[in-house]
Design a protein around this motif. Structure first.
Motif, PDB file in Angstrom:
ATOM      1  N   GLY A  93       1.112  -1.262  -0.035  1.00 31.87           N
ATOM      2  CA  GLY A  93       0.317  -0.200  -0.271  1.00 31.87           C
ATOM      3  C   GLY A  93       0.994   0.851  -0.017  1.00 31.87           C
ATOM      4  N   ASN A  94      -0.065   2.792   0.558  1.00 34.38           N
ATOM      5  CA  ASN A  94       1.243   3.278   0.402  1.00 34.38           C
ATOM      6  C   ASN A  94       2.003   3.296   1.314  1.00 34.38           C
ATOM      7  OD1 ASN A  94       2.159   6.130   1.009  1.00 34.38           O
ATOM      8  ND2 ASN A  94      -0.093   7.107   0.673  1.00 34.38           N
ATOM      9  N   ILE A  95       3.090   3.855   1.404  1.00 28.46           N
ATOM     10  CA  ILE A  95       4.790   3.891   2.259  1.00 28.46           C
ATOM     11  C   ILE A  95       4.445   5.220   3.088  1.00 28.46           C
ATOM     12  CG2 ILE A  95       5.991   5.047   1.071  1.00 28.46           C
ATOM     13  CD1 ILE A  95       7.969   2.938   1.638  1.00 28.46           C
ATOM     14  N   LEU A  96       3.710   5.964   3.490  1.00 24.25           N
ATOM     15  CA  LEU A  96       3.649   7.295   4.193  1.00 24.25           C
ATOM     16  C   LEU A  96       2.635   6.801   5.012  1.00 24.25           C
ATOM     17  CD1 LEU A  96       3.554  10.126   1.066  1.00 24.25           C
ATOM     18  CD2 LEU A  96       5.411   9.415   2.582  1.00 24.25           C
ATOM     19  N   ASP A  97       2.139   5.792   4.433  1.00 29.38           N
ATOM     20  CA  ASP A  97       1.396   5.038   5.945  1.00 29.38           C
ATOM     21  C   ASP A  97       1.148   4.625   7.163  1.00 29.38           C
ATOM     22  OD1 ASP A  97      -0.996   6.946   4.823  1.00 29.38           O
ATOM     23  OD2 ASP A  97      -1.824   5.300   4.027  1.00 29.38           O
ATOM     24  N   ASP A  98       2.917   3.440   6.631  1.00 28.59           N
ATOM     25  CA  ASP A  98       3.787   3.267   7.660  1.00 28.59           C
ATOM     26  C   ASP A  98       4.895   3.580   8.160  1.00 28.59           C
ATOM     27  OD1 ASP A  98       5.067   0.615   8.292  1.00 28.59           O
ATOM     28  OD2 ASP A  98       5.908  -0.166   6.832  1.00 28.59           O
ATOM     29  N   GLU A  99       4.557   3.618   9.272  1.00 27.18           N
ATOM     30  CA  GLU A  99       4.924   4.564  10.574  1.00 27.18           C
ATOM     31  C   GLU A  99       6.086   3.641  10.875  1.00 27.18           C
ATOM     32  OE1 GLU A  99       5.339   7.270  13.119  1.00 27.18           O
ATOM     33  OE2 GLU A  99       3.455   7.187  11.871  1.00 27.18           O
ATOM     34  N   THR A 100       6.163   2.530  10.389  1.00 28.68           N
ATOM     35  CA  THR A 100       8.161   1.719  10.689  1.00 28.68           C
ATOM     36  C   THR A 100       8.878   2.217   9.449  1.00 28.68           C
ATOM     37  OG1 THR A 100       7.142  -0.201  12.064  1.00 28.68           O
ATOM     38  CG2 THR A 100       9.395  -0.543  11.227  1.00 28.68           C
ATOM     39  N   ALA A 101       7.899   2.498   8.860  1.00 27.18           N
ATOM     40  CA  ALA A 101       9.105   2.963   7.095  1.00 27.18           C
ATOM     41  C   ALA A 101       9.064   4.494   8.077  1.00 27.18           C
ATOM     42  CB  ALA A 101       8.396   2.253   5.973  1.00 27.18           C
ATOM     43  N   ILE A 102       8.685   5.160   7.773  1.00 24.19           N
ATOM     44  CA  ILE A 102       8.941   6.573   7.788  1.00 24.19           C
ATOM     45  C   ILE A 102       9.841   6.225   9.406  1.00 24.19           C
ATOM     46  CG2 ILE A 102       7.750   8.846   9.547  1.00 24.19           C
ATOM     47  CD1 ILE A 102       5.483   7.797   8.123  1.00 24.19           C
ATOM     48  N   ASN A 103       9.324   6.001  10.707  1.00 23.49           N
ATOM     49  CA  ASN A 103      10.731   5.976  11.065  1.00 23.49           C
ATOM     50  C   ASN A 103      12.255   5.319  10.808  1.00 23.49           C
ATOM     51  OD1 ASN A 103       8.737   7.180  13.332  1.00 23.49           O
ATOM     52  ND2 ASN A 103       8.595   4.776  14.042  1.00 23.49           N
ATOM     53  N   ILE A 104      11.972   4.515  10.386  1.00 20.97           N
ATOM     54  CA  ILE A 104      13.625   4.135   9.823  1.00 20.97           C
ATOM     55  C   ILE A 104      14.218   5.046   8.572  1.00 20.97           C
ATOM     56  CG2 ILE A 104      14.263   2.210   8.307  1.00 20.97           C
ATOM     57  CD1 ILE A 104      12.713  -0.212   9.739  1.00 20.97           C
ATOM     58  N   LEU A 105      13.160   5.224   7.968  1.00 18.01           N
ATOM     59  CA  LEU A 105      13.726   6.072   7.280  1.00 18.01           C
ATOM     60  C   LEU A 105      14.578   7.257   7.706  1.00 18.01           C
ATOM     61  CD1 LEU A 105      11.522   6.212   3.753  1.00 18.01           C
ATOM     62  CD2 LEU A 105      13.534   5.468   3.789  1.00 18.01           C
ATOM     63  N   SER A 106      13.692   8.316   9.038  1.00 16.98           N
ATOM     64  CA  SER A 106      14.061   9.715   9.533  1.00 16.98           C
ATOM     65  C   SER A 106      15.577   8.785  10.168  1.00 16.98           C
ATOM     66  CB  SER A 106      13.061   9.498  10.104  1.00 16.98           C
ATOM     67  OG  SER A 106      11.918   9.559   9.920  1.00 16.98           O
TER      68      SER A 106
END
Length: 154
Positions: A93-106
């Motif tokens: 789905g939308n990667i912006l909705d994945d909190e884990t992905a956003i944390n890892i990218l940050s």
């Protein structure tokens, strides 16, 4: 961990049939490679390392530390890249909705910035060390020339 006593006179020799063996930076800074098919420039570089280690051990230690730190930083970046790729591959789905992905990218962005700052400082320090090492180049050059003169006489 166990503490093992050893003699400072201990020497361990390995041989290989590889023409130009490649070792990890962590290993390369702890061993002396001797290539019997050595060139003048290669021998001069090895002698320069030996002379600097004897005359200015703090410079040699700092150079070694910088090489190891650079290898560790490279490994951290590679691990972070692998985490990002894993998250992107497993994301549905939308990667912006994945909190884990956003944390890892940050976190990876922060880590990459920290490593970039460390590398900039390391490059400056390495330039200073190399400038100080240049004073010993004539000694290394003369030693390398003497080696080849004696080798030609034999």
């Amino acid at each position: 961990e166990n503490i093992i006593e050893y003699s400072a006179d201990f020497r361990f020799y390995l041989t290989t049939k590889f023409r130009n063996p490649h070792y990890l930076p962590e290993v390369a800074v702890k061993v002396t490679l001797l290539n019997f098919m050595i060139t003048l420039v290669g021998l001069q570089d090895q002698l320069l390392n030996i002379v600097v280690a004897k005359e200015k051990p703090e410079l040699a230690e700092e150079k070694t530390r910088l090489v190891v730190e650079g290898a560790e930083n490279k490994k951290k970046l590679e691990e972070t890249e692998n985490k990002i790729l894993k998250v992107l591959a497993s994301s549905s789905g939308n990667i912006l909705d994945d909190e884990t992905a956003i944390n890892i990218l940050s976190a990876s962005k922060v880590l990459a910035n920290e490593i970039a700052e460390k590398q900039a400082v390391a490059e400056t320090m390495e330039a200073e060390i190399d400038a100080a090492r240049q004073g010993y180049v004539p000694v290394a050059f003369k030693g390398a020339v003497l080696f080849f003169v004696v080798a030609d006489l034999a």
